[in-house]
Design a protein around this motif. Structure first.
Motif, PDB file in Angstrom:
ATOM      1  N   THR A   5       0.855  -1.276   0.015  1.00  8.05           N
ATOM      2  CA  THR A   5      -0.054  -0.113   0.006  1.00  8.05           C
ATOM      3  C   THR A   5       0.877   1.318  -0.007  1.00  8.05           C
ATOM      4  O   THR A   5       1.858   1.351  -0.404  1.00  8.05           O
ATOM      5  CB  THR A   5      -1.060  -0.140   1.137  1.00  8.05           C
ATOM      6  N   ASP A   6       0.302   2.240   0.481  1.00  2.41           N
ATOM      7  CA  ASP A   6       0.814   3.642   0.160  1.00  2.41           C
ATOM      8  C   ASP A   6       2.111   3.881   0.622  1.00  2.41           C
ATOM      9  O   ASP A   6       2.764   4.839  -0.075  1.00  2.41           O
ATOM     10  CB  ASP A   6      -0.275   4.830   0.946  1.00  2.41           C
ATOM     11  N   VAL A  33       4.492  -4.378  -6.077  1.00  2.00           N
ATOM     12  CA  VAL A  33       3.178  -5.013  -5.978  1.00  2.00           C
ATOM     13  C   VAL A  33       3.302  -6.394  -5.617  1.00  2.00           C
ATOM     14  O   VAL A  33       4.322  -6.914  -5.732  1.00  2.00           O
ATOM     15  CB  VAL A  33       2.199  -4.893  -7.053  1.00  2.00           C
ATOM     16  N   MET A  64      -7.135   3.110   1.947  1.00  2.99           N
ATOM     17  CA  MET A  64      -6.457   2.709   0.637  1.00  2.99           C
ATOM     18  C   MET A  64      -6.811   1.357   0.075  1.00  2.99           C
ATOM     19  O   MET A  64      -5.870   0.347  -0.630  1.00  2.99           O
ATOM     20  CB  MET A  64      -4.932   1.977   1.661  1.00  2.99           C
ATOM     21  N   GLN A  66      -8.141   1.369  -3.016  1.00  2.00           N
ATOM     22  CA  GLN A  66      -7.629   1.328  -4.317  1.00  2.00           C
ATOM     23  C   GLN A  66      -6.493   0.394  -4.620  1.00  2.00           C
ATOM     24  O   GLN A  66      -6.195   0.381  -5.791  1.00  2.00           O
ATOM     25  CB  GLN A  66      -7.623   2.465  -4.832  1.00  2.00           C
ATOM     26  N   TYR A  67      -5.684   0.222  -3.568  1.00  2.96           N
ATOM     27  CA  TYR A  67      -4.291  -0.589  -3.782  1.00  2.96           C
ATOM     28  C   TYR A  67      -4.522  -1.936  -4.157  1.00  2.96           C
ATOM     29  O   TYR A  67      -3.683  -2.578  -4.594  1.00  2.96           O
ATOM     30  CB  TYR A  67      -3.312  -0.310  -2.509  1.00  2.96           C
ATOM     31  N   LEU A  70      -4.929  -2.338  -7.790  1.00  4.86           N
ATOM     32  CA  LEU A  70      -3.872  -1.772  -8.424  1.00  4.86           C
ATOM     33  C   LEU A  70      -2.544  -3.017  -8.261  1.00  4.86           C
ATOM     34  O   LEU A  70      -1.677  -3.084  -9.271  1.00  4.86           O
ATOM     35  CB  LEU A  70      -3.112  -0.608  -7.571  1.00  4.86           C
ATOM     36  N   ASN A  71      -2.615  -3.578  -6.979  1.00  6.81           N
ATOM     37  CA  ASN A  71      -1.587  -4.824  -7.024  1.00  6.81           C
ATOM     38  C   ASN A  71      -1.830  -5.969  -8.257  1.00  6.81           C
ATOM     39  O   ASN A  71      -0.938  -6.210  -8.561  1.00  6.81           O
ATOM     40  CB  ASN A  71      -1.417  -5.367  -5.791  1.00  6.81           C
ATOM     41  N   PHE A 101      -0.942   7.580  -3.913  1.00  7.19           N
ATOM     42  CA  PHE A 101      -1.563   6.692  -4.813  1.00  7.19           C
ATOM     43  C   PHE A 101      -1.408   7.391  -6.342  1.00  7.19           C
ATOM     44  O   PHE A 101      -0.894   6.550  -7.384  1.00  7.19           O
ATOM     45  CB  PHE A 101      -3.142   6.588  -4.697  1.00  7.19           C
ATOM     46  N   VAL A 104       2.078   6.944  -8.259  1.00  6.78           N
ATOM     47  CA  VAL A 104       2.684   5.294  -8.515  1.00  6.78           C
ATOM     48  C   VAL A 104       3.043   5.656  -9.903  1.00  6.78           C
ATOM     49  O   VAL A 104       2.253   5.825 -10.733  1.00  6.78           O
ATOM     50  CB  VAL A 104       1.784   4.440  -8.340  1.00  6.78           C
TER      51      VAL A 104
END
Ligand code: SF4
Ligand code: F3S
Length: 106
Positions: A5-6, A33, A64, A66-67, A70-71, A101, A104
């Protein structure tokens, strides 16, 4: 699965990759990730991260979430990293910053 995460963004300490038994970390320019299809939930990486960036998927804080996708997305695009390397040059400056975020890089 576990999720990066962040706190990792613009720091990338990489201590986590040395302990992963299934080599499921993938490296981008300023972030790492975890591949959710490969992670076996061993938990070993969590304690290794000096900025506590890694959470179990069920424990990812609300701001968080949204991670998680994203991962999954970036694990398909980025190469596997299996050995620790130096953190990014400005890691000290960015380690305490939140809300990265949008920074990245792909
Ligand atoms: Fe690798 Fe274990 Fe961390 Fe999953 S929980 S990313 S298997 S070290
Ligand atoms: Fe990132 Fe922490 Fe690993 S900063 S690279 S998740 S050790």
């Amino acid at each position: 699965t576990y999720v990066v995460t962040d706190a990792c963004v613009k720091c990338k300490y990489t201590d986590c990759v040395d302990v992963c038994p299934v080599d499921c970390f993938h490296e981008g320019p300023n972030f790492l990730v975890i591949d959710p299809d490969e992670c076996i939930d061993c938990t070993l990486c969590v304690a290794e991260c000096p900025v506590e960036a890694i959470y179990a998927e069920d424990d990812v804080p609300a701001d968080m979430q949204q991670y998680i996708p994203l991962n999954a997305e970036l694990a398909q695009l980025w190469p596997v990293i299996v050995e620790k390397k130096d953190p990014l040059p400005d890691h000290e400056e960015w380690a305490g910053v939140q809300g990265k975020f949008d920074q990245v890089e792909r």
